[in-house]
Motif scaffolding. Structure first.
Motif, mmCIF file in Angstrom:
data_model
loop_
_atom_site.group_PDB
_atom_site.id
_atom_site.type_symbol
_atom_site.label_atom_id
_atom_site.label_comp_id
_atom_site.label_asym_id
_atom_site.label_seq_id
_atom_site.Cartn_x
_atom_site.Cartn_y
_atom_site.Cartn_z
ATOM 1 N N ASP A 115 0.740 -1.284 0.015
ATOM 2 C CA ASP A 115 -0.142 0.211 -0.004
ATOM 3 C C ASP A 115 0.876 1.393 0.024
ATOM 4 N N LYS A 116 1.991 1.191 0.793
ATOM 5 C CA LYS A 116 2.685 2.366 0.790
ATOM 6 C C LYS A 116 3.542 2.684 -0.417
ATOM 7 N N CYS A 117 4.072 1.518 -1.128
ATOM 8 C CA CYS A 117 4.578 1.738 -2.318
ATOM 9 C C CYS A 117 3.651 2.219 -3.313
ATOM 10 N N LEU A 118 2.334 1.846 -3.477
ATOM 11 C CA LEU A 118 1.424 2.631 -4.167
ATOM 12 C C LEU A 118 1.081 4.154 -3.807
ATOM 13 N N LYS A 119 1.280 4.256 -2.653
ATOM 14 C CA LYS A 119 1.248 5.601 -2.210
ATOM 15 C C LYS A 119 2.363 6.667 -2.662
ATOM 16 N N VAL A 120 3.637 6.089 -2.453
ATOM 17 C CA VAL A 120 4.593 6.906 -2.599
ATOM 18 C C VAL A 120 5.454 7.103 -4.092
ATOM 19 N N ILE A 121 4.889 6.112 -4.859
ATOM 20 C CA ILE A 121 5.177 5.773 -6.156
ATOM 21 C C ILE A 121 3.951 5.806 -6.970
ATOM 22 N N PRO A 122 3.299 7.097 -7.175
ATOM 23 C CA PRO A 122 1.963 7.169 -7.857
ATOM 24 C C PRO A 122 1.937 6.733 -9.314
ATOM 25 N N VAL A 123 1.005 5.941 -9.554
ATOM 26 C CA VAL A 123 1.005 5.607 -10.920
ATOM 27 C C VAL A 123 0.829 6.734 -11.880
ATOM 28 N N GLU A 124 0.306 8.034 -11.515
ATOM 29 C CA GLU A 124 0.137 9.098 -12.568
ATOM 30 C C GLU A 124 1.569 9.604 -12.659
ATOM 31 N N ASN A 125 2.521 9.158 -11.976
ATOM 32 C CA ASN A 125 3.881 9.835 -12.345
ATOM 33 C C ASN A 125 4.761 8.654 -12.853
ATOM 34 N N PHE A 126 4.476 7.204 -12.465
ATOM 35 C CA PHE A 126 5.247 6.183 -12.787
ATOM 36 C C PHE A 126 4.389 5.253 -13.277
ATOM 37 N N PRO A 127 4.018 5.003 -14.633
ATOM 38 C CA PRO A 127 2.777 4.213 -14.858
ATOM 39 C C PRO A 127 3.153 2.658 -14.417
ATOM 40 N N LEU A 128 2.087 1.972 -14.587
ATOM 41 C CA LEU A 128 2.420 0.527 -14.450
ATOM 42 C C LEU A 128 2.874 -0.233 -15.467
ATOM 43 N N ASP A 129 2.498 0.198 -16.716
ATOM 44 C CA ASP A 129 3.026 -0.522 -17.759
ATOM 45 C C ASP A 129 4.033 0.419 -18.506
ATOM 46 N N MET A 130 5.329 -0.107 -18.631
ATOM 47 C CA MET A 130 6.549 0.756 -19.082
ATOM 48 C C MET A 130 7.130 -0.065 -20.237
ATOM 49 N N ILE A 131 6.096 -0.855 -20.975
ATOM 50 C CA ILE A 131 6.824 -1.821 -22.130
ATOM 51 C C ILE A 131 7.435 -0.757 -23.118
ATOM 52 N N ILE A 132 6.800 0.199 -23.381
ATOM 53 C CA ILE A 132 7.195 0.906 -24.494
ATOM 54 C C ILE A 132 8.731 1.594 -24.227
ATOM 55 N N TYR A 133 9.067 1.501 -23.187
ATOM 56 C CA TYR A 133 10.475 1.925 -22.654
ATOM 57 C C TYR A 133 11.386 0.786 -22.561
ATOM 58 N N GLY A 134 11.049 -0.607 -22.701
ATOM 59 C CA GLY A 134 11.786 -1.643 -22.799
ATOM 60 C C GLY A 134 12.233 -2.073 -21.278
ATOM 61 N N PHE A 135 11.598 -1.606 -20.150
ATOM 62 C CA PHE A 135 12.005 -1.989 -19.132
ATOM 63 C C PHE A 135 10.988 -3.047 -18.363
ATOM 64 N N ASN A 136 11.470 -3.685 -17.180
ATOM 65 C CA ASN A 136 10.770 -4.843 -16.699
ATOM 66 C C ASN A 136 9.750 -4.514 -15.590
ATOM 67 N N ASN A 137 9.345 -3.182 -15.603
ATOM 68 C CA ASN A 137 8.356 -2.791 -14.344
ATOM 69 C C ASN A 137 7.221 -3.595 -14.459
ATOM 70 N N GLU A 138 6.665 -4.484 -15.529
ATOM 71 C CA GLU A 138 5.672 -5.077 -15.375
ATOM 72 C C GLU A 138 5.815 -6.113 -14.070
ATOM 73 N N HIS A 139 6.977 -6.789 -14.378
ATOM 74 C CA HIS A 139 7.401 -7.843 -13.477
ATOM 75 C C HIS A 139 7.218 -7.456 -11.973
ATOM 76 N N ASP A 140 7.746 -6.182 -11.764
ATOM 77 C CA ASP A 140 7.720 -5.747 -10.515
ATOM 78 C C ASP A 140 6.190 -5.598 -10.011
ATOM 79 N N ILE A 141 5.467 -4.883 -10.790
ATOM 80 C CA ILE A 141 3.917 -4.888 -10.517
ATOM 81 C C ILE A 141 3.195 -6.264 -10.308
#
Length: 142
Positions: free
Chosen positions: A37-63
């Motif tokens: 919950d804290k993670c979702l609060k301090v790293i808001p989706v509005e600033n750091f999207p859940l889906d970053m495939i377009i950038y080539g990162f593995n962020n989706e795996h973290d989600i």
């Protein structure tokens, strides 16, 4: 630049999730849920999207790891909500890459793989309705 710094080395989401998973191992499920919950609060989706495939990162795996931690800690409703948000974003991206398939084939395929894994995870934790919905929505766009 912020996206590259955020997701490039060791993402903050991964640090929060690793901590939550250790709390689950220690039997501290409530604290683990608080950590995600804290993670979702301090790293808001509005600033750091859940889906970053377009950038080539593995962020989706973290989600996905965050979703799994929610499920493991007994917070199925929170897991389903985050899973739905990620699926919505990935489906939107997949539709874009499908429209530009000549250039976006690899990204489209990656969206499919992540969505398939997401559906399998939901199914594994008994969220069959959500799992079916993700696959059906993907297939409907084809």
């Amino acid at each position: 630049q912020n996206m590259f710094t955020f997701a490039g080395v060791m993402s903050q989401r991964r640090i929060f999730t690793a901590t939550a998973l250790e709390l689950i191992k220690a039997g501290e499920n409530e604290k683990a849920v608080e950590m995600i919950d804290k993670c979702l609060k301090v790293i808001p989706v509005e600033n750091f999207p859940l889906d970053m495939i377009i950038y080539g990162f593995n962020n989706e795996h973290d989600i996905i790891s965050m979703i799994e931690a929610y499920y493991m800690a007994g917070a199925g409703a929170k897991a389903s909500a985050l899973c739905t948000k990620l699926a919505d974003s990935l489906l939107s991206s997949a539709e874009f890459f499908l429209d530009h398939y000549d250039y976006g084939k690899d990204s489209f395929d990656r969206c499919y793989k992540v969505l398939s894994y997401l559906a399998a995870l939901a199914e594994e934790f008994g969220d069959s309705t959500l799992a079916s919905s993700v696959i059906e929505r993907f297939n409907a766009m084809l």
